[in-house]
Write a protein that holds these residues in place. Sequence first.
Motif, PDB file in Angstrom:
ATOM      1  N   MET A  47       0.816  -1.216   0.000  1.00 13.37           N
ATOM      2  CA  MET A  47       0.000   0.000   0.000  1.00 13.37           C
ATOM      3  C   MET A  47       0.846   1.260   0.000  1.00 13.37           C
ATOM      4  O   MET A  47       0.340   2.361  -0.201  1.00 13.37           O
ATOM      5  CB  MET A  47      -0.947  -0.006   1.200  1.00 13.37           C
ATOM      6  CG  MET A  47      -1.962  -1.132   1.171  1.00 13.37           C
ATOM      7  SD  MET A  47      -3.065  -1.053  -0.258  1.00 13.37           S
ATOM      8  CE  MET A  47      -4.173   0.265   0.249  1.00 13.37           C
ATOM      9  N   GLU A  48       2.151   1.108   0.206  1.00  8.43           N
ATOM     10  CA  GLU A  48       3.065   2.246   0.133  1.00  8.43           C
ATOM     11  C   GLU A  48       3.524   2.521  -1.286  1.00  8.43           C
ATOM     12  O   GLU A  48       4.201   3.536  -1.541  1.00  8.43           O
ATOM     13  CB  GLU A  48       4.284   1.999   1.035  1.00  8.43           C
ATOM     14  CG  GLU A  48       5.257   0.944   0.534  1.00  8.43           C
ATOM     15  CD  GLU A  48       4.863  -0.482   0.859  1.00  8.43           C
ATOM     16  OE1 GLU A  48       5.732  -1.369   0.782  1.00  8.43           O
ATOM     17  OE2 GLU A  48       3.680  -0.712   1.190  1.00  8.43           O
ATOM     18  N   CYS A  49       3.173   1.674  -2.230  1.00  9.89           N
ATOM     19  CA  CYS A  49       3.608   1.837  -3.624  1.00  9.89           C
ATOM     20  C   CYS A  49       2.538   2.600  -4.392  1.00  9.89           C
ATOM     21  O   CYS A  49       1.491   2.044  -4.722  1.00  9.89           O
ATOM     22  CB  CYS A  49       3.870   0.482  -4.269  1.00  9.89           C
ATOM     23  SG  CYS A  49       4.551   0.611  -5.928  1.00  9.89           S
ATOM     24  N   PHE A  50       2.778   3.875  -4.663  1.00  6.62           N
ATOM     25  CA  PHE A  50       1.781   4.727  -5.298  1.00  6.62           C
ATOM     26  C   PHE A  50       1.893   4.647  -6.824  1.00  6.62           C
ATOM     27  O   PHE A  50       2.974   4.501  -7.380  1.00  6.62           O
ATOM     28  CB  PHE A  50       1.957   6.188  -4.887  1.00  6.62           C
ATOM     29  CG  PHE A  50       1.685   6.459  -3.428  1.00  6.62           C
ATOM     30  CD1 PHE A  50       1.313   5.438  -2.556  1.00  6.62           C
ATOM     31  CD2 PHE A  50       1.801   7.727  -2.916  1.00  6.62           C
ATOM     32  CE1 PHE A  50       1.069   5.690  -1.222  1.00  6.62           C
ATOM     33  CE2 PHE A  50       1.557   8.004  -1.583  1.00  6.62           C
ATOM     34  CZ  PHE A  50       1.192   6.976  -0.730  1.00  6.62           C
ATOM     35  N   GLN A  51       0.765   4.782  -7.473  1.00  7.19           N
ATOM     36  CA  GLN A  51       0.743   4.923  -8.926  1.00  7.19           C
ATOM     37  C   GLN A  51       0.699   6.423  -9.216  1.00  7.19           C
ATOM     38  O   GLN A  51      -0.307   7.085  -8.996  1.00  7.19           O
ATOM     39  CB  GLN A  51      -0.478   4.219  -9.514  1.00  7.19           C
ATOM     40  CG  GLN A  51      -0.572   4.318 -11.019  1.00  7.19           C
ATOM     41  CD  GLN A  51      -1.818   3.617 -11.542  1.00  7.19           C
ATOM     42  OE1 GLN A  51      -2.269   2.632 -10.976  1.00  7.19           O
ATOM     43  NE2 GLN A  51      -2.384   4.129 -12.618  1.00  7.19           N
ATOM     44  N   THR A  52       1.807   6.975  -9.672  1.00 11.31           N
ATOM     45  CA  THR A  52       1.885   8.418  -9.951  1.00 11.31           C
ATOM     46  C   THR A  52       1.544   8.640 -11.425  1.00 11.31           C
ATOM     47  O   THR A  52       2.406   8.593 -12.292  1.00 11.31           O
ATOM     48  CB  THR A  52       3.295   8.945  -9.626  1.00 11.31           C
ATOM     49  OG1 THR A  52       4.265   8.019 -10.133  1.00 11.31           O
ATOM     50  CG2 THR A  52       3.496   9.063  -8.128  1.00 11.31           C
ATOM     51  N   ASN A  53       0.275   8.855 -11.697  1.00  9.16           N
ATOM     52  CA  ASN A  53      -0.237   8.826 -13.067  1.00  9.16           C
ATOM     53  C   ASN A  53       0.293   9.961 -13.939  1.00  9.16           C
ATOM     54  O   ASN A  53       0.180  11.136 -13.583  1.00  9.16           O
ATOM     55  CB  ASN A  53      -1.759   8.902 -13.057  1.00  9.16           C
ATOM     56  CG  ASN A  53      -2.400   7.678 -12.447  1.00  9.16           C
ATOM     57  OD1 ASN A  53      -1.798   6.613 -12.448  1.00  9.16           O
ATOM     58  ND2 ASN A  53      -3.602   7.805 -11.938  1.00  9.16           N
ATOM     59  N   LEU A  54       0.846   9.591 -15.090  1.00 12.75           N
ATOM     60  CA  LEU A  54       1.240  10.556 -16.114  1.00 12.75           C
ATOM     61  C   LEU A  54       0.097  10.628 -17.118  1.00 12.75           C
ATOM     62  O   LEU A  54      -0.032   9.772 -17.993  1.00 12.75           O
ATOM     63  CB  LEU A  54       2.544  10.113 -16.789  1.00 12.75           C
ATOM     64  CG  LEU A  54       3.124  11.054 -17.849  1.00 12.75           C
ATOM     65  CD1 LEU A  54       3.490  12.395 -17.250  1.00 12.75           C
ATOM     66  CD2 LEU A  54       4.321  10.413 -18.521  1.00 12.75           C
ATOM     67  N   LEU A  55      -0.743  11.641 -16.972  1.00  8.86           N
ATOM     68  CA  LEU A  55      -1.968  11.752 -17.760  1.00  8.86           C
ATOM     69  C   LEU A  55      -1.877  12.917 -18.752  1.00  8.86           C
ATOM     70  O   LEU A  55      -0.954  13.723 -18.708  1.00  8.86           O
ATOM     71  CB  LEU A  55      -3.168  11.972 -16.836  1.00  8.86           C
ATOM     72  CG  LEU A  55      -3.359  10.941 -15.730  1.00  8.86           C
ATOM     73  CD1 LEU A  55      -4.598  11.278 -14.909  1.00  8.86           C
ATOM     74  CD2 LEU A  55      -3.469   9.536 -16.301  1.00  8.86           C
ATOM     75  N   MET A  56      -2.882  13.001 -19.623  1.00  5.71           N
ATOM     76  CA  MET A  56      -2.945  14.114 -20.546  1.00  5.71           C
ATOM     77  C   MET A  56      -3.375  15.363 -19.773  1.00  5.71           C
ATOM     78  O   MET A  56      -4.400  15.357 -19.079  1.00  5.71           O
ATOM     79  CB  MET A  56      -3.924  13.827 -21.683  1.00  5.71           C
ATOM     80  CG  MET A  56      -3.739  14.729 -22.875  1.00  5.71           C
ATOM     81  SD  MET A  56      -4.520  14.070 -24.350  1.00  5.71           S
ATOM     82  CE  MET A  56      -6.217  14.536 -24.045  1.00  5.71           C
ATOM     83  N   LYS A  57      -2.607  16.399 -19.890  1.00  2.48           N
ATOM     84  CA  LYS A  57      -2.818  17.613 -19.091  1.00  2.48           C
ATOM     85  C   LYS A  57      -4.199  18.201 -19.324  1.00  2.48           C
ATOM     86  O   LYS A  57      -4.652  18.335 -20.457  1.00  2.48           O
ATOM     87  CB  LYS A  57      -1.748  18.646 -19.459  1.00  2.48           C
ATOM     88  CG  LYS A  57      -1.731  19.878 -18.581  1.00  2.48           C
ATOM     89  CD  LYS A  57      -1.151  19.560 -17.229  1.00  2.48           C
ATOM     90  CE  LYS A  57      -0.954  20.833 -16.404  1.00  2.48           C
ATOM     91  NZ  LYS A  57      -2.230  21.470 -16.041  1.00  2.48           N
TER      92      LYS A  57
END
Length: 616
Positions: free
Chosen positions: A239-249
């Motif tokens: 649960m400490e592993c975050f998904q840091t999303n690279l999304l369309m601005k």
Amino acid sequence: MTVRQMDADIVILGGGSAGTFAAINAKKTNPKARVVVLDKGPIETSGAIGRGMDALNIVSVPGYGTPEDVVEALTKVTEGVLDQDCAYVLGQRSLEIMKDLEEYTNRKPGDLFPLDDKGNYKASYLHPTEKPLYMAMDGEDIKRGLARQVRKLGCTVLDRTAAVKLLTKDGKIAGVFAFNIRSGKHYLIKAPAVIITAGCAGKFGMPRDGYLSGIYEFPGNTGDGYSLAYQAGAELVNMECFQTNLLMKDFNGPACGYVVIPRGGYGVNALGQKYWSHGYWSGDMFLAVWREFVEGRGPVYLKMDHLPEDTVKGLEKILWGTERTVRGQFHKQRDEDYRCWDSVEQGMEEITLCSGHSNSGIWVNKDTETTVPGLFAAGDCASVPHQYLTGAFVFGKIAGQMAANYAASAKREAPEIDAEQLWKETSAALEREDGLPVEQVEIKIRSKISQYMTPPKSDPLFQKMLWWTERIRREDIPQVKVADFHDLIKVTEVQSIVDCAEMAARASLFRTESRWGLSHYRMSHPQRNPEWDGKWVAVKKNMSTGEMELSKKDVPGYKWDYTKRLEYEYPKMQIDIGKGYVHPPNDTNDPWIVEKVVREGYDIPKRMVDAKEEEE
């Protein structure tokens, strides 16, 4: 309103990709099984692929990859923190579910998936390994095809009906409590087996654009599966592993690098330079994006202008059709064209918790069993890392088979629950005369998550986040007032978000190292610690005290000796900003302010009164 009671063999929480595959295969395993599927929306369009999907992001098919190649890729991107048996099963059964999809959607080989000149399914490169493990797909209709199969086989489908509590007896699953978010009909469903396929915690932090409902995930993905499992006593990991999303601005939707990169596109910074060696969604790539912004070379873009015209047109068809129909309009209004190098601006818009694109989830083994007897999990909420859509199908199928066999022989226990009292507690926000709007509390918790928990991770900020979770749980949620059943489910969603925030914060502070690139970049421990190699952080609720407990859990012994790290290093944060001006000191005893406090009759510390008397 009377509680409706139902008897079932298997209840499936979530009718998305994993849930529909679970329902289909539970019925195929035992046609007599009573299978109930619950979903917040209609299953034809619910889940992360409600519009369809353009690829299976990890497969092993003849001539291109083997199950061992999948194990190698996942061992590398998880830096060795995984159950290799799960990764092997993912690769081993990927071809099987491709055949299933062709059957369920009535598509011929070469139509749904591409073939090479030898008649083999044609895979492409995507992962940071030497093997092609990515399979393109023309899958606009697959979700509707899966829904047809579920209904055709005779499963009971309760659309727009969400589970709010798992019921147990003597530590085993005994049923589910749920209600319809339009009519308010509430159900006590007795069952010996439950499969959680409720998706990731997509609504976790607050997106940069400020909208509560984005279009990256199904809007109902609020970590309900994580919270329901935790509250029932199941163990969660990573649960400490975050998904840091690279999304369309500004779009708050996928930039779709996974569509573009296998066809020759790549990411560049504001100077037009390729900023990292690969485009796979692993922590090292996110760390590289973060560096571009920190060092002043942001924003970043997804570059397509060098591709052949036919390829660009094909990408437009996929991105504006299968992926998101509003995307074409978004670009048109901004006069953006994929034939220009900077037409798709990307940003690290939000953080989420997910196993499909990352590592975090309900702990399961290769048979989808959790630590609670009778409870199974599959898809983005289960702990198989980087499984993507392939894993939702593979492990959804396994979960349906395993749950059907379990339910056939399990002793049926009546849950110890006062259903009327439980509904009274669940619907309390409807009965209050006045209170806080639920949207206000959701904005509050999600804003705090983004403010305090976005990596790189700061210990004091995470401690403050824990202070906020306790305060919001104690002060805000009990004061929420809603006007209808649709908003009532949002109250339980906020509770799930708070649970996920606490689990993520405590797990982040427990793992005394940095790992997975930006996903767990902890400033007080900015390097990998060998003591954490092959270790999970396990989070579990103590069912006696109600307290959250954390422990270090060994991953199963490795069967294959593959590389257990990616090629990156953490930066050394040494910023010298000089001395700064220091003015002469002021008097810390202020008789002017003390006199005003005394005159107004405030209860001031005795030391301040003594100081004033000494001056007089």
